[in-house]
Design an enzyme around this catalytic site. Structure first.
Site, PDB file in Angstrom:
ATOM      1  N   CYS A 117     -22.409   0.710 -17.261  1.00 43.25           N
ATOM      2  CA  CYS A 117     -23.081   1.889 -16.700  1.00 43.25           C
ATOM      3  C   CYS A 117     -22.557   2.082 -15.278  1.00 43.25           C
ATOM      4  O   CYS A 117     -21.479   1.572 -14.934  1.00 43.25           O
ATOM      5  CB  CYS A 117     -24.594   1.760 -16.769  1.00 43.25           C
ATOM      6  SG  CYS A 117     -25.285   0.396 -15.807  1.00 43.25           S
ATOM      7  N   ASN A 120     -24.728  -1.122 -12.945  1.00 42.55           N
ATOM      8  CA  ASN A 120     -24.903  -2.443 -13.590  1.00 42.55           C
ATOM      9  C   ASN A 120     -26.198  -3.118 -13.136  1.00 42.55           C
ATOM     10  O   ASN A 120     -26.267  -4.343 -13.036  1.00 42.55           O
ATOM     11  CB  ASN A 120     -23.701  -3.371 -13.352  1.00 42.55           C
ATOM     12  CG  ASN A 120     -23.679  -4.621 -14.225  1.00 42.55           C
ATOM     13  OD1 ASN A 120     -23.131  -5.642 -13.840  1.00 42.55           O
ATOM     14  ND2 ASN A 120     -24.265  -4.568 -15.397  1.00 42.55           N
ATOM     15  N   CYS A 159     -29.472  -1.178 -14.039  1.00 33.36           N
ATOM     16  CA  CYS A 159     -30.549  -0.617 -14.877  1.00 33.36           C
ATOM     17  C   CYS A 159     -30.215  -0.663 -16.363  1.00 33.36           C
ATOM     18  O   CYS A 159     -30.796  -1.434 -17.121  1.00 33.36           O
ATOM     19  CB  CYS A 159     -30.866   0.818 -14.459  1.00 33.36           C
ATOM     20  SG  CYS A 159     -31.543   0.973 -12.791  1.00 33.36           S
ATOM     21  N   SER A 195     -27.039  -1.075 -18.268  1.00 29.52           N
ATOM     22  CA  SER A 195     -26.164  -2.036 -18.942  1.00 29.52           C
ATOM     23  C   SER A 195     -26.704  -3.467 -18.960  1.00 29.52           C
ATOM     24  O   SER A 195     -26.439  -4.187 -19.924  1.00 29.52           O
ATOM     25  CB  SER A 195     -24.731  -1.978 -18.390  1.00 29.52           C
ATOM     26  OG  SER A 195     -24.685  -2.247 -17.009  1.00 29.52           O
ATOM     27  N   ASP A 247     -29.781   7.992 -17.056  1.00 32.42           N
ATOM     28  CA  ASP A 247     -29.909   7.064 -15.936  1.00 32.42           C
ATOM     29  C   ASP A 247     -31.371   7.035 -15.496  1.00 32.42           C
ATOM     30  O   ASP A 247     -31.890   8.054 -15.040  1.00 32.42           O
ATOM     31  CB  ASP A 247     -28.998   7.573 -14.809  1.00 32.42           C
ATOM     32  CG  ASP A 247     -29.016   6.663 -13.607  1.00 32.42           C
ATOM     33  OD1 ASP A 247     -29.844   5.732 -13.561  1.00 32.42           O
ATOM     34  OD2 ASP A 247     -28.197   6.893 -12.702  1.00 32.42           O
TER      35      ASP A 247
END
Ligand code: 4NP
Length: 148
Positions: A3, A6, A8, A10, A119
C-alpha cells in the site's frame, strides 16, 4: 502486500494472508511494504493493530518498509491495494516478468473491475470494512491453490 504507507492496509493484508495460508497448510513467505518511505521502521497503525486483534491476528511484529526493486526477485506475486499503488509499483518494474507479478488484490474477487481497497488513514470507521475486503480477497487467492 503493498500500500502507500505500509501502516494501515498492507500490514492487515500480510497478517490475514499469513493466517489463511497457514490454515491451508501452505508454507508461503508473506511480507508487506509501502510505496512511500515516510513510516519506515514504524509499527502498524494502532487502528490496524486493534482490528487485526479483534479477529485473532497479531500484527505487532511488523515494521514498515519501502518496496524495493529487489522485491521483484524475492516474491512470486505482488498484490497492491489501489490503482495509485499499482502505477507506482509498475514504475519500479524492470521488465515484463516483474510487471506480470503485480496485480490489484481485489482482482481476486472482482477480476477486471479495477477495484481498490480504500485508504482508511483518515477514516476511523473504515478499518473493519478494509479487513473484510482483505479477508475475502486472501481467501479467494488461497482457495485457488487448494486441491480440487
Ligand atoms: P496505508 O495508509 O497506505 O494503508 O498504510 C496510509 C498511511 C499513511 C499515509 C497514507 C496512507 N500517510 O500519508 O502518511
Amino acid at each position: 502486500m503493498v500500500c502507500l504507507g505500509n501502516i494501515c492496509r498492507s500490514p492487515l493484508a500480510e497478517g490475514i494472508m499469513k493466517q489463511q495460508a497457514a490454515q491451508a497448510g501452505f508454507e508461503w513467505f508473506v511480507d508487506s511494504a509501502g510505496t512511500g518511505h515516510w513510516h519506515t521502521g514504524a509499527l502498524p497503525d494502532p487502528r490496524s493493530i486493534q482490528t487485526a486483534h479483534t479477529h485473532g491476528i497479531d500484527i505487532t511484529d511488523q515494521r514498515a518498509r519501502q518496496i524495493l526493486p529487489i522485491d521483484f526477485d524475492r516474491f512470486d506475486r505482488i498484490f497492491v491495494m489501489d490503482v495509485l499503488n499499482l502505477n507506482d509499483v509498475l514504475r519500479l518494474a524492470r521488465n515484463e516478468s516483474d510487471r506480470s507479478k503485480v496485480s490489484l488484490l481485489l482482482d481476486q474477487v472482482y477480476p477486471g473491475q479495477n477495484q481498490s481497497v480504500p485508504d482508511p488513514y483518515h477514516d476511523d470507521d473504515g478499518f473493519e470494512a478494509v479487513f473484510q475486503m482483505l479477508e475475502l480477497s486472501c481467501a479467494a487467492f488461497v482457495d485457488r491453490y487448494q486441491p480440487a
